[in-house]
Design an enzyme around this catalytic site. Structure first.
Site: not given
Ligand code: UD1
Length: 424
Positions: A22-23, A94, A118, A123, A125-126, A310, A402
């Site tokens: 999925k990811n 997301r 979730c 989480r 997106v900065d 995960d 999902r």
């Molecule tokens: C992806 C996976 C999710 C998995 C995660 C970590 C997908 C669709 N989802 O989520 O299943 O659990 O990787 O392996 O691929 N963060 C920030 N700012 C940002 C981006 C992230 O602070 O701009 C923080 C997040 O809140 C979190 C950490 O960084 O605490 C890691 O998140 P990230 O690796 O970005 O996870 P996702 O890509 O959202």
């Protein structure tokens, strides 16, 4: 809302085919926006999330050919009719946010709602936004939307991530393929799905090196072409069924499993006394447990190649019936223990203290009604229910739909007693 009725205590025996990840699929689908030619993805998982993203892409003008139940999906973004991804489409998932970079790189502008997904922490997106800004994008956040412009196109940049983010690494990589010049990503995430995305983009004519390591180099190109790419196998699905077999007992072989991507999980399971035979060449993992006790093992979630966040909930379900006490530390997300109180309803002895869950193994779990809270949490309840005595009703299973393709079919094929109860 549908629920699952699971009668535990049946051993699992048989084979389980592993679906496409999925990811990975979600980011590969976003890549179609970078080219006017068709992108064909095979080994596509039929899931609520992937179907949902296909609808978002269609609303942007992408021609989507993906018959129901089919594992091949053809995406043709010859013309985009819109570069706006509205709140209703992005809040549910997301990963939809990743359409921003590709549209911006191709069209010079895009407007995308800030994401949902979730409920496992803030989480933000900065890091995604900082990466796009470093490439010269002009960004405004207004009324919950990111309005991005790069009238003369994106420029290559050196981006040093302050911490590892899978989504930000992928987003920057997608956008940088069409930027002018070279982009270097430092402290990039090393998850296998990133290498899968780079493989696909390179087939489309991109020039990406180092994906899967901490430094990724992307030489921007003028245009990308169509390609055909097979989505990698889902390491989280494979790890989940491995733990289900260990918890319920029995002898299960996972077929088409991404063995090399599962080192930390295999190691943790072996340390807990489960017999795991992994064959990388054959892409199989055989998991056996027949009567032997499980040992308590501590795990710490980490970015890849560490133990994946995960699989944390699923491992907690397994540890709840192990001999002794295990400490499970969640380092990636700040609110990812919502399954702990639900597992406790089944008789597990779990105390959460900040980033740690202390799991004292109990002899036997017992069935009870429980509530799924997020994708991976839901499946940990299924694992616990398979090992429990009596009947468990798992409510709110839309989370499961999902991310797990044909879950009931795959588990009942190995002897589990699971029924979907349709709700109103
Ligand atoms: C992806 C996976 C999710 C998995 C995660 C970590 C997908 C669709 N989802 O989520 O299943 O659990 O990787 O392996 O691929 N963060 C920030 N700012 C940002 C981006 C992230 O602070 O701009 C923080 C997040 O809140 C979190 C950490 O960084 O605490 C890691 O998140 P990230 O690796 O970005 O996870 P996702 O890509 O959202």
């Amino acid at each position: 809302m549908d629920s699952l009725k699971i009668t535990g205590g049946h051993k699992l025996n048989g084979t389980i085919p592993i679906s496409g990840a999925k990811n990975s699929a979600l980011k590969l689908m976003a890549a179609c926006l970078l080219t006017r030619e068709p992108l064909t993805l095979t080994n596509m998982p039929n899931l609520a999330d992937t179907r949902f993203l296909s609808q978002l892409l269609a609303s942007l003008g992408v021609e989507v050919y993906w018959p129901k139940g089919d594992s091949e999906c053809r995406l043709n973004a010859a013309e985009l009719t819109s570069t706006i991804a509205p709140y209703d489409q992005v809040r549910k998932m997301r990963a939809s946010f990743n359409v921003l970079g590709p549209m911006l790189a191709r069209e010079g502008h895009a407007t995308v709602s800030l994401p949902g997904g979730c409920a496992i922490g803030a989480r933000p997106v900065d890091l995604h936004l900082q990466a796009l800004e470093a490439m010269g994008a002009d960004l405004k956040v207004e009324a919950g939307y990111v309005k991005a412009a790069a009238i003369h196109g994106l420029k290559g940049a050196k981006i040093v991530f302050p911490f590892v983010s899978v989504g930000a690494t992928e987003h920057a990589m997608l956008a940088a393929t069409l930027a002018h010049g070279t982009t270097i990503l430092e402290n990039a995430a090393r998850e296998p799905e990133i290498a899968d995305l780079a493989d696909c983009l390179n087939k489309m004519g991109a020039n990406i090196g180092g994906a899967g390591t901490a430094t990724v180099k992307i030489e921007g190109v003028e245009a990308l072409s169509g390609a055909t790419h097979a989505v990698m196998a889902d390491r989280i699905e494979a790890g989940t069924y491995a733990m289900a077999a260990a918890a319920a007992g029995g002898d299960v072989t996972l077929e088409g499993a991404p063995v090399a991507a599962l080192g930390a999980m295999i190691d943790a399971m072996q340390r807990s006394g489960v017999d795991v035979e992994a064959d990388e060449a054959a892409a199989t993992i055989r998991v056996q447990r027949n009567g032997s006790a499980l040992k308590a093992v501590d795990v710490n979630t980490q970015p890849h190649p560490g133990f994946p966040t995960d699989l944390q909930a699923q491992f907690m379900a397994l540890m709840s019936i192990a001999d002794g006490t295990s400490v499970i530390r969640e380092n990636i997300f700040e609110n990812r223990f919502m399954h702990a109180p639900e597992l406790s309803r089944l008789g597990a002895d779990i105390q959460v203290r900040g980033k740690e869950a202390i799991v004292k193994g109990v002899e036997q779990l017992r069935g009870a009604p429980v509530m799924a809270t997020d994708l991976r949490a839901s499946v940990s309840l299924v694992i616990a229910a398979l090992a429990a005595e009596g009947e468990t009703q798992v409510n709110r299973i839309y989370h499961l739909d999902r991310g797990f393709e044909r879950l009931e079919e795959k588990l009942t094929g190995c002897g589990a007693d699971i029924q979907r109860v349709e709700g109103e």
